[in-house]
Design an enzyme around this catalytic site. Sequence first.
Site, mmCIF file in Angstrom:
data_model
loop_
_atom_site.group_PDB
_atom_site.id
_atom_site.type_symbol
_atom_site.label_atom_id
_atom_site.label_comp_id
_atom_site.label_asym_id
_atom_site.label_seq_id
_atom_site.Cartn_x
_atom_site.Cartn_y
_atom_site.Cartn_z
ATOM 1 N N CYS A 91 -6.257 1.889 4.449
ATOM 2 C CA CYS A 91 -5.747 2.954 3.366
ATOM 3 C C CYS A 91 -6.248 4.567 3.628
ATOM 4 O O CYS A 91 -7.470 4.480 4.486
ATOM 5 C CB CYS A 91 -6.160 2.568 1.802
ATOM 6 S SG CYS A 91 -5.412 1.012 1.424
ATOM 7 N N GLY A 119 -1.933 3.945 6.711
ATOM 8 C CA GLY A 119 -1.149 3.137 5.780
ATOM 9 C C GLY A 119 0.150 3.531 5.436
ATOM 10 O O GLY A 119 0.242 4.662 5.399
ATOM 11 N N ASN A 140 -9.956 3.302 -0.827
ATOM 12 C CA ASN A 140 -10.027 2.796 0.633
ATOM 13 C C ASN A 140 -11.305 1.754 0.754
ATOM 14 O O ASN A 140 -12.378 2.193 0.605
ATOM 15 C CB ASN A 140 -10.148 3.822 1.530
ATOM 16 C CG ASN A 140 -10.330 3.465 3.240
ATOM 17 O OD1 ASN A 140 -11.028 4.164 3.938
ATOM 18 N ND2 ASN A 140 -9.789 2.212 3.397
ATOM 19 N N GLY A 141 -11.039 0.635 1.044
ATOM 20 C CA GLY A 141 -11.871 -0.363 1.249
ATOM 21 C C GLY A 141 -11.651 -1.628 0.549
ATOM 22 O O GLY A 141 -10.765 -1.862 0.265
ATOM 23 N N CYS A 168 -18.390 1.136 9.871
ATOM 24 C CA CYS A 168 -17.298 0.380 10.562
ATOM 25 C C CYS A 168 -16.846 0.863 11.687
ATOM 26 O O CYS A 168 -16.350 1.931 12.100
ATOM 27 C CB CYS A 168 -16.186 0.037 9.842
ATOM 28 S SG CYS A 168 -14.682 -0.739 10.461
ATOM 29 N N TYR A 227 -10.138 1.787 16.842
ATOM 30 C CA TYR A 227 -8.718 1.730 16.646
ATOM 31 C C TYR A 227 -8.123 2.314 15.469
ATOM 32 O O TYR A 227 -7.212 3.137 15.616
ATOM 33 C CB TYR A 227 -8.361 -0.041 16.349
ATOM 34 C CG TYR A 227 -6.860 0.011 16.125
ATOM 35 C CD1 TYR A 227 -5.926 -0.159 16.990
ATOM 36 C CD2 TYR A 227 -6.684 -0.426 14.746
ATOM 37 C CE1 TYR A 227 -4.548 -0.205 16.709
ATOM 38 C CE2 TYR A 227 -5.352 -0.595 14.329
ATOM 39 C CZ TYR A 227 -4.426 -0.731 15.624
ATOM 40 O OH TYR A 227 -2.962 -0.910 15.036
ATOM 41 N N CYS A 243 -21.587 -1.480 11.179
ATOM 42 C CA CYS A 243 -21.108 -2.990 10.869
ATOM 43 C C CYS A 243 -20.517 -3.296 12.131
ATOM 44 O O CYS A 243 -19.293 -3.152 12.501
ATOM 45 C CB CYS A 243 -20.315 -2.920 9.787
ATOM 46 S SG CYS A 243 -19.481 -4.531 9.209
ATOM 47 N N CYS A 253 -17.206 -8.286 12.627
ATOM 48 C CA CYS A 253 -16.008 -8.925 13.020
ATOM 49 C C CYS A 253 -16.379 -9.388 14.479
ATOM 50 O O CYS A 253 -15.441 -10.284 14.969
ATOM 51 C CB CYS A 253 -14.898 -7.935 12.911
ATOM 52 S SG CYS A 253 -14.909 -6.282 13.670
#
Length: 475
Positions: free
Chosen positions: A20, A46, A120-121, A255, A261, A452, A455
């Site tokens: 978002c 988004g 956003n989150g 992040c 990306y 972070c 992933c």
Amino acid sequence: MNTKKHLHATDLSTKPRHECGVCGVFGHQDAAKLTFFGLYALQHRGQESAGIVASDGTRVTIHKDMGLVSEVFNENILENLPGHLAVGHVRYSTTGASNIINTQPFMVTHKGFCLSVAHNGNLVNSIALRQQLEQQGSIFQTTMDSEIVIHLMARHIDLGLEEAVKETFARITGAYSLLLMTQDTMIAVRDPNGFRPLCLGVLENGAHVVASETCALDLIEAEYVREVEPGEVLIINKQGITSLFPWPPAQKRFCIFEHVYFSRPDSEVFGINVYSARKRMGEILAREAKIDGDFVMPFPDSGNYAAIGYANASGIPLEMGMIRNHYVGRTFIQPTQSMRDFSVKVKLNPVRSLLKGKRVIIVEDSIIRGTTGRSRVQALRQAGAAEVHMVVSCPPTRHACYYGIDFPTDSQLIAAGHSVDDVRSYIGLDSLTYLSVEGMVEATGLSRDHFCLACYTGEYIIEPDKNFRKEAFSG
């Protein structure tokens, strides 16, 4: 292992869908129009829905709908959003189903007090909080985790706005960069770990702008001031800006996928230029993956900037072996079933004379589900490519994200439970090489403990509730 049997194509995109974007303006007579343009710059974050809420100090108006920013708003609609204060949102659902009810900003009136939120989150304790609030009598209008913020604010609003914010976010865990708005105040809040970006800018007339990325500031000619700090609350009203740090400091955990990306390459995110970081990822890839090839190419537009870096560092020429059709809309008439993979072909078409007999090195930014990459590699083979190699400017994405990216379960990730060679075979490549975690972090210029990396590594700084793991991301 027979990868063709175990790794099968689905209707899911090979890329994660976006999260978002938020943008707000305080102190300008055309706040809604400026917010509209800010959202336009953030459209990449988004494409599902868009909305703006505006206030002239007494009257609050809102407009939101499904669709792109340019589809949801026009000149007449913006004229009917008057005031010096506006907050906007573009959305792709990470929690909550994809429908009009879940569009943001979300606005309520409680005891004559109007409050809106654009978020956003992801709140990783949202299910437990929602259950508690419902047991205490709260009635929810949506399936969004963002609505929890409104309910908690309403319960504490008698303490005053500042105290309500402190009490509300003391109960919330997870990733959030969000904007709250009342009739006369805009509030920016960023979680203590700083998972998602948020920045502050100023317009020539002194009006303040808060947005997810600096590219939104650039479009409306706002000067970048600084990032909203992790754990910071900014209260912006006619008295000016008040900065608060109400909660204990936490380790920063930006992040890193924003740089791989999500974010636009012309943005400065977490104090790092995205274009430069992606180009550097390509350069480090060339160091880690030494491949003989005739030329380097991206699949436009993913991988463009890492491909530039790889080509420069390797000395192998950069070519555009596939051409993107920039005029494909969000929907199009599906052809007959015999025209397989039409959704891929309509967007990208190979340059056959360039590819025939050549050893091709594709630079990709990520592989999530693998299905679209497989179709594109098949197209290169059909166009006559002799060899097709792929290098990826991040490590294998093997673990779910609970902080606002749409790969919430390991089962959606092709690299989870499958080796690199399995993935290579499924996509149809001669070789497949991923950038190392160390190389990816090196490209940012910051240290590993700033990011972070869950992933890729499975190491979560904030462990989600068990129910959240099972039930979240329903839409």
